[in-house]
Scaffold this active site. Structure first.
Site, PDB file in Angstrom:
ATOM      1  N   ASP A   1      -8.162   3.762   1.267  1.00 31.12           N
ATOM      2  CA  ASP A   1      -7.209   4.207   2.290  1.00 31.12           C
ATOM      3  C   ASP A   1      -7.984   4.702   3.514  1.00 31.12           C
ATOM      4  OD1 ASP A   1      -5.357   5.558   3.778  1.00 31.12           O
ATOM      5  OD2 ASP A   1      -4.537   6.718   2.108  1.00 31.12           O
TER       6      ASP A   1
ATOM      7  N   CYS B   1      -1.280   0.718   7.411  1.00 28.40           N
ATOM      8  CA  CYS B   1      -2.711   0.380   7.580  1.00 28.40           C
ATOM      9  C   CYS B   1      -3.078  -0.861   6.767  1.00 28.40           C
ATOM     10  CB  CYS B   1      -3.605   1.552   7.185  1.00 28.40           C
ATOM     11  SG  CYS B   1      -3.444   2.997   8.269  1.00 28.40           S
ATOM     12  N   ARG B   2      -3.228  -0.693   5.444  1.00 31.65           N
ATOM     13  CA  ARG B   2      -3.810  -1.780   4.652  1.00 31.65           C
ATOM     14  C   ARG B   2      -2.884  -2.966   4.426  1.00 31.65           C
ATOM     15  NH1 ARG B   2      -5.222   2.121  -0.122  1.00 31.65           N
ATOM     16  NH2 ARG B   2      -3.290   2.990   0.720  1.00 31.65           N
ATOM     17  N   SER B   3      -1.640  -2.723   3.997  1.00 32.48           N
ATOM     18  CA  SER B   3      -0.801  -3.891   3.659  1.00 32.48           C
ATOM     19  C   SER B   3      -0.335  -4.692   4.881  1.00 32.48           C
ATOM     20  CB  SER B   3       0.354  -3.513   2.729  1.00 32.48           C
ATOM     21  OG  SER B   3       1.224  -2.585   3.302  1.00 32.48           O
TER      22      SER B   3
ATOM     23  N   ASN C   1       2.350   1.456   4.295  1.00 32.79           N
ATOM     24  CA  ASN C   1       2.664   0.183   4.968  1.00 32.79           C
ATOM     25  C   ASN C   1       2.426   0.270   6.478  1.00 32.79           C
ATOM     26  OD1 ASN C   1       5.557  -2.013   5.491  1.00 32.79           O
ATOM     27  ND2 ASN C   1       3.470  -2.585   5.043  1.00 32.79           N
TER      28      ASN C   1
ATOM     29  N   CYS D   1       0.873  -1.193   0.000  1.00 31.41           N
ATOM     30  CA  CYS D   1       0.000   0.000   0.000  1.00 31.41           C
ATOM     31  C   CYS D   1       0.903   1.233   0.000  1.00 31.41           C
ATOM     32  CB  CYS D   1      -0.959  -0.026   1.190  1.00 31.41           C
ATOM     33  SG  CYS D   1      -0.166   0.002   2.809  1.00 31.41           S
TER      34      CYS D   1
HETATM   35  P1  4NP Z   1      -1.745   2.798   4.157  1.00 31.47           P
HETATM   36  O1  4NP Z   1      -2.411   4.145   4.744  1.00 31.47           O
HETATM   37  O2  4NP Z   1      -1.227   3.152   2.776  1.00 31.47           O
HETATM   38  O3  4NP Z   1      -2.894   1.837   4.107  1.00 31.47           O
HETATM   39  O4  4NP Z   1      -0.651   2.395   5.116  1.00 31.47           O
HETATM   40  C1  4NP Z   1      -1.746   5.378   4.799  1.00 31.47           C
HETATM   41  C2  4NP Z   1      -0.829   5.620   5.779  1.00 31.47           C
HETATM   42  C3  4NP Z   1      -0.202   6.853   5.847  1.00 31.47           C
HETATM   43  C4  4NP Z   1      -0.503   7.840   4.916  1.00 31.47           C
HETATM   44  C5  4NP Z   1      -1.420   7.577   3.920  1.00 31.47           C
HETATM   45  C6  4NP Z   1      -2.037   6.337   3.852  1.00 31.47           C
HETATM   46  N1  4NP Z   1       0.123   9.106   5.019  1.00 31.47           N
HETATM   47  O5  4NP Z   1      -0.211   9.988   4.200  1.00 31.47           O
HETATM   48  O6  4NP Z   1       0.984   9.319   5.881  1.00 31.47           O
END
Ligand code: 4NP
Length: 158
Positions: A129, A16-18, A14, A11
């Site tokens: 997201d 939340c989702r992955s 790294n 994702c």
């Molecule tokens: P992820 O979520 O891609 O599922 O880990 C996010 C985590 C952090 C951010 C965006 C999405 N950020 O902008 O910091």
């Protein structure tokens, strides 16, 4: 000895989702008795959160469903990850686009998938997201990942 099936979930951050996909898919294959034949990891297309544990909100929602998120955030490394993994599974189209840009060959590109390609019950074409949203977004991530994990396992038919 059989070669392991190596799957990397990707994702943006790294956190939340992955990392959730990593824990949920691992839980699924272990429940099916196939834990030993898989190598499962996750990474982010960005290094914004390098070295951090998964987001506390994501960990809390995952833990309510029995998943412990233990991985630390790392950035996707094209030169090692494209060679090492058999499948690289992106959470959304931006992630997939970024991974395609990093692919060094057609062989690399052939390893790329979108997690929702393996959905069986949900009609989403990406895993949204949850970072800037509320509780429902985190619950939806887990719903989509549980569904797609069973679809991915069926696709691989180990
Ligand atoms: P992820 O979520 O891609 O599922 O880990 C996010 C985590 C952090 C951010 C965006 C999405 N950020 O902008 O910091």
């Amino acid at each position: 000895m059989n070669k392991k099936i190596k799957v990397l979930f990707v994702c943006l951050g790294n956190i939340c989702r992955s990392p959730s996909a990593e824990a949920i898919f691992r839980g699924y294959v272990e429940k099916k008795g196939f834990g030993k034949i898989f190598e499962i990891d996750s990474a982010g297309t960005s290094g914004y959160h390098q070295g951090e544990p998964a987001d506390a909100r994501m960990r809390r929602h995952a833990s309510k469903r029995g998943y412990k998120l233990t991985s630390l955030s790392r950035k996707f490394e094209p030169d090692t990850d494209f060679d090492h993994f058999d499948m690289i599974v992106a959470m959304d189209r931006d992630n997939l686009h970024d991974l395609k840009q990093m692919a060094r060959s057609k062989e690399d590109e052939k390893k790329l998938y979108l997690m929702t390609d393996f959905s069986t019950e949900f009609d989403y074409n990406y895993v949204p997201d949850p970072y800037y949203g509320g509780d429902q977004g985190f619950e939806l991530v887990i719903d989509l990942l549980e569904d797609a994990s069973s679809g991915l396992f069926s696709h691989l038919k180990p």
